[in-house]
Design an enzyme around this catalytic site. Sequence first.
Site, PDB file in Angstrom:
ATOM      1  N   LYS A   1       0.884  -1.171   0.000  1.00  0.00           N
ATOM      2  CA  LYS A   1       0.000   0.000   0.000  1.00  0.00           C
ATOM      3  C   LYS A   1       0.919   1.218   0.000  1.00  0.00           C
ATOM      4  O   LYS A   1       1.424   1.624   1.044  1.00  0.00           O
ATOM      5  CB  LYS A   1      -0.873  -0.080   1.251  1.00  0.00           C
ATOM      6  CG  LYS A   1      -2.049   0.862   1.385  1.00  0.00           C
ATOM      7  CD  LYS A   1      -1.770   2.257   1.133  1.00  0.00           C
ATOM      8  CE  LYS A   1      -2.567   3.285   1.803  1.00  0.00           C
ATOM      9  NZ  LYS A   1      -2.066   4.587   1.323  1.00  0.00           N
TER      10      LYS A   1
ATOM     11  N   GLY B   1       6.349   5.215   8.301  1.00  0.00           N
ATOM     12  CA  GLY B   1       5.467   6.384   8.311  1.00  0.00           C
ATOM     13  C   GLY B   1       5.538   7.095   9.640  1.00  0.00           C
ATOM     14  O   GLY B   1       6.547   7.040  10.346  1.00  0.00           O
ATOM     15  N   SER B   2       4.449   7.750   9.995  1.00  0.00           N
ATOM     16  CA  SER B   2       4.444   8.602  11.184  1.00  0.00           C
ATOM     17  C   SER B   2       4.241   7.771  12.464  1.00  0.00           C
ATOM     18  O   SER B   2       3.640   6.694  12.424  1.00  0.00           O
ATOM     19  CB  SER B   2       3.308   9.618  11.070  1.00  0.00           C
ATOM     20  OG  SER B   2       2.079   8.926  11.007  1.00  0.00           O
TER      21      SER B   2
ATOM     22  N   GLU C   1       2.152   8.376  14.753  1.00  0.00           N
ATOM     23  CA  GLU C   1       0.715   8.296  15.056  1.00  0.00           C
ATOM     24  C   GLU C   1       0.102   7.070  14.370  1.00  0.00           C
ATOM     25  O   GLU C   1      -0.587   6.265  14.995  1.00  0.00           O
ATOM     26  CB  GLU C   1      -0.011   9.570  14.585  1.00  0.00           C
ATOM     27  CG  GLU C   1       0.395  10.841  15.319  1.00  0.00           C
ATOM     28  CD  GLU C   1       1.819  11.340  15.002  1.00  0.00           C
ATOM     29  OE1 GLU C   1       2.329  11.067  13.893  1.00  0.00           O
ATOM     30  OE2 GLU C   1       2.428  11.986  15.878  1.00  0.00           O
TER      31      GLU C   1
ATOM     32  N   GLY D   1       1.836   4.629  13.076  1.00  0.00           N
ATOM     33  CA  GLY D   1       2.585   3.467  13.557  1.00  0.00           C
ATOM     34  C   GLY D   1       1.951   2.854  14.798  1.00  0.00           C
ATOM     35  O   GLY D   1       1.915   1.629  14.963  1.00  0.00           O
TER      36      GLY D   1
ATOM     37  N   GLU E   1       9.124   1.709  11.123  1.00  0.00           N
ATOM     38  CA  GLU E   1      10.176   2.673  10.793  1.00  0.00           C
ATOM     39  C   GLU E   1       9.515   4.046  10.834  1.00  0.00           C
ATOM     40  O   GLU E   1       8.810   4.418   9.895  1.00  0.00           O
ATOM     41  CB  GLU E   1      10.743   2.389   9.392  1.00  0.00           C
ATOM     42  CG  GLU E   1      11.370   1.020   9.237  1.00  0.00           C
ATOM     43  CD  GLU E   1      12.728   0.896   9.900  1.00  0.00           C
ATOM     44  OE1 GLU E   1      13.230   1.877  10.471  1.00  0.00           O
ATOM     45  OE2 GLU E   1      13.286  -0.203   9.856  1.00  0.00           O
TER      46      GLU E   1
ATOM     47  N   CYS F   1      13.268  10.841   7.062  1.00  0.00           N
ATOM     48  CA  CYS F   1      13.095  10.427   8.463  1.00  0.00           C
ATOM     49  C   CYS F   1      14.390  10.621   9.242  1.00  0.00           C
ATOM     50  O   CYS F   1      14.378  10.967  10.407  1.00  0.00           O
ATOM     51  CB  CYS F   1      12.651   8.985   8.527  1.00  0.00           C
ATOM     52  SG  CYS F   1      13.703   7.913   7.556  1.00  0.00           S
TER      53      CYS F   1
ATOM     54  N   GLU G   1       9.339  16.556  15.037  1.00  0.00           N
ATOM     55  CA  GLU G   1       9.763  16.334  13.664  1.00  0.00           C
ATOM     56  C   GLU G   1       8.947  17.241  12.740  1.00  0.00           C
ATOM     57  O   GLU G   1       7.738  17.063  12.592  1.00  0.00           O
ATOM     58  CB  GLU G   1       9.540  14.871  13.283  1.00  0.00           C
ATOM     59  CG  GLU G   1      10.063  14.558  11.907  1.00  0.00           C
ATOM     60  CD  GLU G   1       9.726  13.152  11.458  1.00  0.00           C
ATOM     61  OE1 GLU G   1       8.557  12.742  11.588  1.00  0.00           O
ATOM     62  OE2 GLU G   1      10.631  12.464  10.973  1.00  0.00           O
TER      63      GLU G   1
HETATM   64  P1  NAD Z   1       1.713   8.552   7.502  1.00  0.00           P
HETATM   65  O1  NAD Z   1       1.917   7.778   8.751  1.00  0.00           O
HETATM   66  O2  NAD Z   1       0.668   9.580   7.470  1.00  0.00           O
HETATM   67  O3  NAD Z   1       1.377   7.555   6.304  1.00  0.00           O
HETATM   68  C1  NAD Z   1       2.165   6.430   6.026  1.00  0.00           C
HETATM   69  C2  NAD Z   1       1.323   5.394   5.327  1.00  0.00           C
HETATM   70  O4  NAD Z   1       0.319   4.938   6.236  1.00  0.00           O
HETATM   71  C3  NAD Z   1       0.589   5.921   4.094  1.00  0.00           C
HETATM   72  O5  NAD Z   1       0.579   4.930   3.090  1.00  0.00           O
HETATM   73  C4  NAD Z   1      -0.818   6.154   4.637  1.00  0.00           C
HETATM   74  O6  NAD Z   1      -1.801   6.081   3.628  1.00  0.00           O
HETATM   75  C5  NAD Z   1      -0.939   5.010   5.620  1.00  0.00           C
HETATM   76  N1  NAD Z   1      -1.968   5.202   6.649  1.00  0.00           N
HETATM   77  C6  NAD Z   1      -2.517   6.372   7.088  1.00  0.00           C
HETATM   78  N2  NAD Z   1      -3.466   6.125   8.015  1.00  0.00           N
HETATM   79  C7  NAD Z   1      -3.508   4.787   8.183  1.00  0.00           C
HETATM   80  C8  NAD Z   1      -4.275   3.923   9.025  1.00  0.00           C
HETATM   81  N3  NAD Z   1      -5.207   4.389   9.854  1.00  0.00           N
HETATM   82  N4  NAD Z   1      -4.026   2.601   8.964  1.00  0.00           N
HETATM   83  C9  NAD Z   1      -3.068   2.106   8.124  1.00  0.00           C
HETATM   84  N5  NAD Z   1      -2.349   2.868   7.290  1.00  0.00           N
HETATM   85  C10 NAD Z   1      -2.549   4.191   7.316  1.00  0.00           C
HETATM   86  O7  NAD Z   1       3.147   9.133   7.133  1.00  0.00           O
HETATM   87  P2  NAD Z   1       3.533  10.074   5.915  1.00  0.00           P
HETATM   88  O8  NAD Z   1       2.964  11.418   6.190  1.00  0.00           O
HETATM   89  O9  NAD Z   1       3.201   9.411   4.623  1.00  0.00           O
HETATM   90  O10 NAD Z   1       5.129  10.097   6.045  1.00  0.00           O
HETATM   91  C11 NAD Z   1       5.796  10.925   6.901  1.00  0.00           C
HETATM   92  C12 NAD Z   1       6.247  10.199   8.151  1.00  0.00           C
HETATM   93  O11 NAD Z   1       6.955   9.010   7.798  1.00  0.00           O
HETATM   94  C13 NAD Z   1       7.226  11.010   8.951  1.00  0.00           C
HETATM   95  O12 NAD Z   1       6.915  10.933  10.318  1.00  0.00           O
HETATM   96  C14 NAD Z   1       8.558  10.332   8.673  1.00  0.00           C
HETATM   97  O13 NAD Z   1       9.524  10.508   9.643  1.00  0.00           O
HETATM   98  C15 NAD Z   1       8.161   8.926   8.540  1.00  0.00           C
HETATM   99  N6  NAD Z   1       9.166   8.160   7.794  1.00  0.00           N
HETATM  100  C16 NAD Z   1       9.975   7.279   8.469  1.00  0.00           C
HETATM  101  C17 NAD Z   1      10.976   6.584   7.812  1.00  0.00           C
HETATM  102  C18 NAD Z   1      11.872   5.615   8.534  1.00  0.00           C
HETATM  103  O14 NAD Z   1      12.479   4.787   7.891  1.00  0.00           O
HETATM  104  N7  NAD Z   1      12.025   5.680   9.843  1.00  0.00           N
HETATM  105  C19 NAD Z   1      11.150   6.761   6.447  1.00  0.00           C
HETATM  106  C20 NAD Z   1      10.327   7.657   5.805  1.00  0.00           C
HETATM  107  C21 NAD Z   1       9.326   8.351   6.487  1.00  0.00           C
END
Ligand code: NAD
Length: 488
Positions: free
Chosen positions: A185, A238-239, A241, A243, A260, A294, A390
């Site tokens: 996804k 992702g974020s 929250e 996560g 991550e 990130c 962040e």
């Molecule tokens: P996000 O958490 O909003 O979204 C990430 C993914 O999760 C997207 O595909 C989104 O559609 C999906 N998602 C959203 N709500 C969901 C739910 N309720 N259930 C399941 N999936 C859901 O993050 P973002 O805004 O796309 O990315 C930015 C964040 O990602 C930042 O906090 C960044 O630090 C982090 N990030 C971390 C790494 C790492 O390796 N540590 C790498 C890149 C980005």
Amino acid sequence: MKVTEMQETLIIPEPHNLINGEKVPSGAGRVLPVVSPIDGKTFAEIADSEASDADWAVSVARQAFDDGPWAKLTAAERGRLMMKLSERILEEAESLAQLETKDNGKPIKQSRSDMLIAARYFEFYGGAADKFHGEVIPFMDGYDVGMHREPHGVVGVILPWNYPAQQIGRSVAPALAMGNTVVLKPSEDASLSGLRIAELALEVGFPAGVFNVVTGRGDVVGKALSENRSVDFISFTGSPEVGTMIQIAAAKNFVGCTLELGGKSPQIVFEDADLSAAIPVLVNALIQNAGQTCSAGSRVLIQRSIYEQVVSELKSRFEAIEVGPSDEAAIIGPVISEKQKHRVEQYIARSSEPVIARGKIGENSPEGGFYVAPVLFGPCDPESEIAQEEVFGPVLCVIPFDDEKEAIAIANGTDYGLVAAVWTRDGARQKRVSKALHCGQVFINNYGAAGGVELPFGGVRKSGHGREKGFVALHEFSRIKTVVDYYG
Ligand code: NAD
């Protein structure tokens, strides 16, 4: 090549998911617009999928794992397919990079580098597929004990928008290498390169159902994927929250996950550092990808005796930065979306920390694009919002410190712990400080290691848990079964 020229060779895909080797629309036939951050204009659409589309993809991946040809391939055969995919990504690197830049807004040079890294992941894990295996454990006489390494089954991979192609390589490649099947996804803000890479996998001979892609909203498709009881493991980037929600979903189904998440990574500069080497890196570690990394080095901790000198160098570099439309000349492009631009601007506006310098938005940056001029804040209170949270944008905080003890306390003084850098010529200090830092990677007199496909990566606390990249990722994407055979 300028962005306008690039668009002429751009192949814009129709909105679709990739399920069981077929391009299919979302069940309800709905689409989401794809907006380019470069000019804020809609240039494509992706499938706005339903929970039922995610469930269908999981059932297909389940079948491909349980009964399909994937499980019957040897590890070497799987690896060979992955290396073919790596070569195919390299062949298409330029058009993939153009697509990524249009979709994500990152400078074309960065997109090209991302494609090389994506290809490298498939090469690395393709090569590793038949070299990571079980063991025989010496036990009591009459027993033959084998520790077998097995795939989990169906892996759900949920990704953000900042390095879409690289992150596919990072999570999907080790999952496939271990013999899992995948439902990916991608982020609704950057899905196009993922769809194309999965299509290339089919072209080079991956069996249908092994690598599926479902696009759409996180709270619909991502949620359904993470809650599906046929998913055996979740790789989430992702974020924090989201996560947390993924971790809860995984716990309810008693499956494992890697998280991550974000970071607020410190770069610590001691008074004996080689400043001519450090200063350009201090800036690049933040502005790469417009701060949307990130592992961005978003806090620079400077020993007080060299504070003014380092700040004056950083100031002149920040003032010279020009944000541009991601063409050949661009070092820093727009942020991903109007929403992200607003979020970053709100952080900047809310902060009462002193502004040292601000970059510019170049005159050739189109109206309507999501451009944010970089900001250098300092001296920052280490407890202030801008130095703690962040921002995920081109914002750098500088913080003075007096001694090693204080530097470590400030460096460890956020909820995050992903990456850190230590700039010093003192060998003993390099060891002491890197040992004391709470994070998953420490760079000594360098930063980032150009993606570092081979280098285990992951966080502690709010930066997540589990390790991807390198050989150790194969532990995450497989599990152990101990078989005890008594032969008398
Ligand atoms: P996000 O958490 O909003 O979204 C990430 C993914 O999760 C997207 O595909 C989104 O559609 C999906 N998602 C959203 N709500 C969901 C739910 N309720 N259930 C399941 N999936 C859901 O993050 P973002 O805004 O796309 O990315 C930015 C964040 O990602 C930042 O906090 C960044 O630090 C982090 N990030 C971390 C790494 C790492 O390796 N540590 C790498 C890149 C980005």
